[in-house]
Design an enzyme around this catalytic site. Sequence first.
Site, PDB file in Angstrom:
ATOM      1  N   ASN A  54       0.843  -1.195   0.000  1.00 19.05           N
ATOM      2  CA  ASN A  54       0.000   0.000   0.000  1.00 19.05           C
ATOM      3  C   ASN A  54       0.883   1.252   0.000  1.00 19.05           C
ATOM      4  O   ASN A  54       0.761   2.133   0.856  1.00 19.05           O
ATOM      5  CB  ASN A  54      -0.940  -0.008   1.205  1.00 19.05           C
ATOM      6  N   HIS A  73      -8.278   3.769   8.093  1.00 20.01           N
ATOM      7  CA  HIS A  73      -8.827   2.481   7.645  1.00 20.01           C
ATOM      8  C   HIS A  73     -10.245   2.260   8.158  1.00 20.01           C
ATOM      9  O   HIS A  73     -11.049   1.605   7.492  1.00 20.01           O
ATOM     10  CB  HIS A  73      -7.935   1.330   8.093  1.00 20.01           C
TER      11      HIS A  73
END
Length: 496
Positions: A337, A368
């Site tokens: 990521n 998140h």
Amino acid sequence: MGEPAQTPFKTTGSEWLLPVSEYLGFPLDQVNFLACQLFALTAAFCFRLYLSPAHVSPRVRHFVAALLGIGFLVFCFGWYSSHILVVVVANYLIIIKADLNNVHRYSMVISMGYLTACQVSRVFIFNYGIPSTDFSGPLMIVTQKLTTLAFQLHDGMCKKTEQLTQEQKLMAINVRPSLIEYLSYNLNFLSVLVGPCSNYKEYIDFIEGRHISTRLKQHNLLSLQNAVCHKLLVCAGCMLFFLTVTRSLPIKYNVDPNFVSQASFLTRLTYAFFSIQASRPKFYFAWTLADAVNNAAGYGFLGMDEHGKPSWDLISNLNIIGIETATSFKTFIDNWNIRTGIWLKTVCYDRTPKHRLALTFILSALWHGVYPGYYFTFLTAIPITIAARAIRRSIRHYFLGSRVMKLGYDILTWAATQLAICYTVMPFLLLAVDYTIVYYRSMYFHVHIISILAAVALHRKHKPREPTTTKTSSVSSSAPCSAQCQHVHSNNNDKD
């Protein structure tokens, strides 16, 4: 918080592909997503060939990119796409109306606050259920873009040059974007669904035709086609792996009562390792396909690599080889990521005077979502990162005397890293507190215990290095890698 509720699924997006969903046995939201990404791949080629800067004005390119992106949002999420549009419009009002000295703060509060409110509703109102298509993914991506732009605008219009790092100087924005530029950057069809987040100036260079230097244009077409074909082959391999292997190794089996009570510790550890490994290809597929879409449009050119070949990895979100061969926790993070790591560095790590590592992990967890498992993962990562750094400093130099010892060290640290990653990210996939506690108990909290003991024992021997505050300072080894080093995507396992 208990087990996730089993909520009947329905979509607020288009139901045109419902027969395809029923035929394939895939959820409709996934079918809609894949259809949009495949359409985006075709549209990207057309965008490069027929709407190139040589044929149309930047305003036309901005308009088409934004219009298609908004169309994808409405197709996939229906009226839920209004959540994304609202936060984008709100942030535009901030950058044109608010005091530029505080624009980055306002943007962070509004964007993260709205994202968190949406995430909270999923967990505490719907009890983990997703009653309709989940729009949080695009909202997370647009949050990165909005805050990145705000911080870079503040850098360019409020800070003196000597106050900026070299990277901040390159990406600083010196003039407020127009509405069409703003919408295009945040909502363009190339990245609206799954990212990645790129820098505003790089995106504008792409739209206006400055992305690839004139001397490289003759090599552009062939290298671009090769890059896109390679990434599509990777996508095909990941999809095949997902269909044949991932489904046979469900994550939830790690906390199955019969399995936990009857299987030996070694068996549980082995299953956890392989089930985590098998869960990665779905991320590989989504991010690599998004990268291929951007490349097909002519966006993502990094420059010439060390072998003198064109590289199209400017906005790549992962380095699969780097992930699978990582011999340190840091190397794994640097290659996973990637664009989110760069965003965290841009808006948090580089700008926080104290407790950089902890605050960066906390922001990452908050971005998140608010599932408890996310916080278990990111809080667990802090002592592991500190311990791993201390251990490498203490023993690595003993193994550099010969190739055999170095190979043995690399094999040992690869196994330790992969097992530590498995232990750390399991709660991220399990989500709930109950599941997480069951898993950690089945593992006897061994990674927690080992990492804390190692960090404490080695603390006196190697005191933490204080981060410097000069403009030429580099980032601590525990932080997400800088944009420059991320772009190279080399496996820097040998680095501390």
